[in-house]
Design an enzyme around this catalytic site. Sequence first.
Site, PDB file in Angstrom:
ATOM      1  N   ASN A   1      -5.490  -0.288  -0.916  1.00 36.16           N
ATOM      2  CA  ASN A   1      -4.668   0.943  -0.332  1.00 36.16           C
ATOM      3  C   ASN A   1      -3.279   0.607  -0.803  1.00 36.16           C
ATOM      4  OD1 ASN A   1      -3.219   2.313   1.426  1.00 36.16           O
ATOM      5  ND2 ASN A   1      -4.153   1.637   3.537  1.00 36.16           N
TER       6      ASN A   1
ATOM      7  N   HIS B   1      -6.192   9.974   0.990  1.00 37.09           N
ATOM      8  CA  HIS B   1      -5.511   8.754   1.120  1.00 37.09           C
ATOM      9  C   HIS B   1      -6.623   7.564   0.991  1.00 37.09           C
ATOM     10  CE1 HIS B   1      -3.241   5.233   2.137  1.00 37.09           C
ATOM     11  NE2 HIS B   1      -3.601   5.257   3.353  1.00 37.09           N
TER      12      HIS B   1
ATOM     13  N   CYS C   1       1.391   5.626   5.582  1.00 33.96           N
ATOM     14  CA  CYS C   1       0.762   6.039   4.301  1.00 33.96           C
ATOM     15  C   CYS C   1       0.439   7.785   4.351  1.00 33.96           C
ATOM     16  CB  CYS C   1      -0.807   5.699   4.832  1.00 33.96           C
ATOM     17  SG  CYS C   1      -1.055   3.919   4.859  1.00 33.96           S
TER      18      CYS C   1
END
Length: 335
Positions: A286, A256, A116
């Site tokens: 996500n 994020h 990520c």
Amino acid sequence: MTKLRAAITAIQGYVPDFVLTNEILETMVDTSDEWITTRTGIKERRIQKGEGLATSDMAVEAVKGLLIKSGTKPEEVDLMICATVTPDMVYPATANIICDKAGIKNAFSYDLNAACSGFIYALVTGSQFIETGKYKKVIVVGADKMSSIVDYTDRQTCVIFGDGCGAVLLEPTTEETGIMDSILLSDGSGRIHLHQKAGGSLRPSSHETIDNKEHYIYQEGQAVFKFAVTRMADTAVEIMEKNNLKSEDIAWLVPHQANLRIIDATGKRMGLPREKVMINIQKFGNTTNGTIPLCLWEWENQLKKGDNIIIAAFGGGFTWGAIYLKWAYNSWQLL
Ligand code: UT7
């Protein structure tokens, strides 16, 4: 000598059309809209549907839009880096495939995997080629088809992830804008908490790995949460202090989008009100490498030249970091 900096001069995002809502997920696994909303902040996510479509097909949409928007000819692009954990194939690199599909013929291209945190790793990596003066036009893509590695019978992970991507163009500037500073870190011992068990050289694909569902995301949510919430906030605060930035100097935090509680904790540690934090997790979930460029794309019209922006990420590896960026243009310059 005047210092060259790498500035983001255009941004474009792409998400597929299909909307997977919490209500649909309620019919698939033992979960509820209430649980997903309160624990994660997610209401819906996009899923790439259709035979033969992959991460590169989403990325190409973003890259083509980026080229048009910025008036860049495909042959002018020097380098493309694609941050992804869901490459079209193990090899070649998805970046090679994107270039081919977008008609980018004069560039070298490669993938970067930092889970990520991949997009911020790639942004810093790409900026080095600009700062040295070696290249003039670098495209950094963050793209993931997370639905290709999600087990839709596992309620702990299937509610979190979605598909999507974004692409930015990096160009040199001698102004005081662009990527000003970065802190990037990793700790591979964290791999026990978040990984994909099979399909690599440790456990090559076999009937057994398929039967054991080892090609899906494995995540120990709570353990990852603990690291994410501290590391992301610590690093965001550290880069502020390092650059003598106070809360009031920051125009935007671009976090994020893994969990609204992690985003809120980071914003709070930085002393920022919610209005200064880019949040679209409710719409897209996500998307791993897609989250940060998708935020910048959605907020582009609100960004002003000279805005101080902090980007922060945490992901599998573990990997994490923060970037201090001074926005380089007013969006109407593109119109
Ligand atoms: O993006 C890269 C890095 N990843 C992250 O940053 C993710 C970090 N982790 C998280 O965001 C959170 O840990 C999750 C959203 C994954 C999970 O939230 P949590 O508050 O940590 O829940 P939990 O795993 O501690 O589970 C709490 C309870 C459990 O039930 P019991 O044992 O208390 O009876 C789970 O079985 O919630 C249950 N549960 C669910 N219930 C309904 C887990 N998933 C679900 C679900 N629906 N989808």
